[in-house]
Enzyme design. Sequence first.
Site, PDB file in Angstrom:
ATOM      1  N   ASP A   1      47.503  66.114  25.793  1.00 29.74           N
ATOM      2  CA  ASP A   1      47.323  67.008  26.927  1.00 29.74           C
ATOM      3  C   ASP A   1      46.871  68.360  26.346  1.00 29.74           C
ATOM      4  OD1 ASP A   1      47.653  68.175  29.546  1.00 29.74           O
ATOM      5  OD2 ASP A   1      49.525  69.042  28.803  1.00 29.74           O
ATOM      6  N   LEU A   2      46.299  69.215  27.180  1.00 24.94           N
ATOM      7  CA  LEU A   2      45.820  70.507  26.649  1.00 24.94           C
ATOM      8  C   LEU A   2      46.821  71.650  26.873  1.00 24.94           C
ATOM      9  CD1 LEU A   2      43.529  72.326  25.485  1.00 24.94           C
ATOM     10  CD2 LEU A   2      42.792  72.656  27.844  1.00 24.94           C
ATOM     11  N   ASP A   3      46.991  72.023  28.169  1.00 21.94           N
ATOM     12  CA  ASP A   3      47.809  73.206  28.484  1.00 21.94           C
ATOM     13  C   ASP A   3      49.273  72.947  28.110  1.00 21.94           C
ATOM     14  OD1 ASP A   3      45.767  74.860  29.845  1.00 21.94           O
ATOM     15  OD2 ASP A   3      45.769  73.243  31.320  1.00 21.94           O
TER      16      ASP A   3
ATOM     17  N   THR B   1      48.557  78.139  26.977  1.00 22.44           N
ATOM     18  CA  THR B   1      47.980  78.590  28.247  1.00 22.44           C
ATOM     19  C   THR B   1      48.894  78.356  29.448  1.00 22.44           C
ATOM     20  OG1 THR B   1      46.883  76.455  28.213  1.00 22.44           O
ATOM     21  CG2 THR B   1      45.520  78.367  27.676  1.00 22.44           C
TER      22      THR B   1
ATOM     23  N   LYS C   1      53.074  71.741  36.432  1.00 21.44           N
ATOM     24  CA  LYS C   1      52.459  71.405  35.142  1.00 21.44           C
ATOM     25  C   LYS C   1      51.845  70.006  35.191  1.00 21.44           C
ATOM     26  CE  LYS C   1      55.102  74.472  32.176  1.00 21.44           C
ATOM     27  NZ  LYS C   1      56.091  74.589  31.104  1.00 21.44           N
TER      28      LYS C   1
ATOM     29  N   SER D   1      43.340  65.898  30.057  1.00 24.25           N
ATOM     30  CA  SER D   1      43.885  67.079  30.751  1.00 24.25           C
ATOM     31  C   SER D   1      43.482  67.103  32.213  1.00 24.25           C
ATOM     32  CB  SER D   1      43.347  68.343  30.058  1.00 24.25           C
ATOM     33  OG  SER D   1      43.615  69.479  30.843  1.00 24.25           O
ATOM     34  N   ALA D   2      44.386  67.620  33.048  1.00 22.11           N
ATOM     35  CA  ALA D   2      44.073  67.805  34.468  1.00 22.11           C
ATOM     36  C   ALA D   2      43.153  69.003  34.687  1.00 22.11           C
ATOM     37  CB  ALA D   2      45.372  68.035  35.242  1.00 22.11           C
TER      38      ALA D   2
ATOM     39  N   LYS E   1      47.443  63.423  37.491  1.00 19.35           N
ATOM     40  CA  LYS E   1      48.709  62.931  36.930  1.00 19.35           C
ATOM     41  C   LYS E   1      49.782  63.104  38.022  1.00 19.35           C
ATOM     42  CE  LYS E   1      47.368  64.708  32.370  1.00 19.35           C
ATOM     43  NZ  LYS E   1      47.599  65.723  31.327  1.00 19.35           N
TER      44      LYS E   1
ATOM     45  N   GLU F   1      52.614  65.166  25.666  1.00 16.35           N
ATOM     46  CA  GLU F   1      52.659  65.801  26.991  1.00 16.35           C
ATOM     47  C   GLU F   1      53.795  66.807  27.129  1.00 16.35           C
ATOM     48  OE1 GLU F   1      51.737  66.456  29.935  1.00 16.35           O
ATOM     49  OE2 GLU F   1      49.959  65.244  30.178  1.00 16.35           O
ATOM     50  N   ASP F   2      53.529  67.889  27.848  1.00 22.96           N
ATOM     51  CA  ASP F   2      54.606  68.857  28.118  1.00 22.96           C
ATOM     52  C   ASP F   2      55.059  68.811  29.575  1.00 22.96           C
ATOM     53  OD1 ASP F   2      52.241  70.015  29.207  1.00 22.96           O
ATOM     54  OD2 ASP F   2      53.209  71.979  29.187  1.00 22.96           O
TER      55      ASP F   2
HETATM   56  C1  BG6 Z   1      47.026  71.365  33.881  1.00 23.41           C
HETATM   57  C2  BG6 Z   1      48.038  72.494  33.963  1.00 23.41           C
HETATM   58  O1  BG6 Z   1      46.756  71.100  32.535  1.00 23.41           O
HETATM   59  O2  BG6 Z   1      45.819  71.730  34.523  1.00 23.41           O
HETATM   60  C3  BG6 Z   1      48.222  72.930  35.404  1.00 23.41           C
HETATM   61  O3  BG6 Z   1      49.266  72.042  33.435  1.00 23.41           O
HETATM   62  C4  BG6 Z   1      46.888  73.273  36.030  1.00 23.41           C
HETATM   63  O4  BG6 Z   1      49.085  74.053  35.417  1.00 23.41           O
HETATM   64  C5  BG6 Z   1      45.956  72.070  35.910  1.00 23.41           C
HETATM   65  O5  BG6 Z   1      47.051  73.586  37.417  1.00 23.41           O
HETATM   66  C6  BG6 Z   1      44.564  72.330  36.488  1.00 23.41           C
HETATM   67  O6  BG6 Z   1      43.934  73.310  35.723  1.00 23.41           O
HETATM   68  P1  BG6 Z   1      42.627  74.101  36.119  1.00 23.41           P
HETATM   69  O7  BG6 Z   1      42.288  74.859  34.858  1.00 23.41           O
HETATM   70  O8  BG6 Z   1      41.575  73.106  36.480  1.00 23.41           O
HETATM   71  O9  BG6 Z   1      42.961  74.990  37.255  1.00 23.41           O
HETATM   72 MG    MG Z   2      50.336  70.419  29.987  1.00 27.61          MG
END
Ligand code: BG6
Ligand code: MG
Length: 225
Positions: free
Chosen positions: A17-19, A25, A53, A122-123, A153, A177-178
Amino acid sequence: MSSAININLNIKGLIFDLDGVIADTAHLHYKAWCQIASQWKFDLSVDQNEKLKGVSRKNAMQKIAKWAGKSFSEKELEDFAEQKNTLYLDYCESLSHKDALPGVVSFIDECRRTGLKLAVGSASKNAKIILQKLQIIDLFQIVVDGNMVEKSKPHPEVFLKAAQFLKINPSDCVVFEDSQAGIQAALNAGMKNIGIGSSDLLNCNAHIQSFEKYNLKKLSTQINN
Ligand code: BG6
Ligand code: MG
């Protein structure tokens, strides 16, 4: 090449996962959402933020409006989500290599040296921008982001797409994953998973506080137990 490491590692690929896993972030998403919520005199709590998240921007916006007791049209929700994204991208403006979370880049380097396949799942629709800022986008064979999936997710789509691209079976992948939504997505994909950060995460195969001092030997102990 480290052959010793491959001995006990029954996996072929890792999906990050990224964030909150690769990039520092998660707190910037929270800060931007708080600013949107404060327009409605609503305080978004840390616990509520945990539920955002891993969730897509659109779904997160719907959840916050519901918690705040607000009823908006689709268009209004889209506009608020757009405002949040502008704030978020402003906060991300100064991100650089140092904003990769501690230990994650050296762990990824070790994985690359052993020939494991690597993906980001990542989402976030901003995933590629963030990885470029961190100067680590080239470390991954594929980045599956929020622009490439229809279902957020805990649906497994993002991880299944990554495995499909890497040409490996889901059961040969480990997800880092967090978020609770992300852990559930990994389980729904039939993948092993390691929870990062909050020890409140449920149903992880194993949990680590961070990637500091983490390595493949530790991972092999966790997933082979
Ligand atoms: C996820 C984050 O990685 O991405 C969420 O954990 C975030 O907090 C989601 O809402 C969507 O991100 P973005 O950058 O497309 O608004
Ligand atoms: Mg995350």
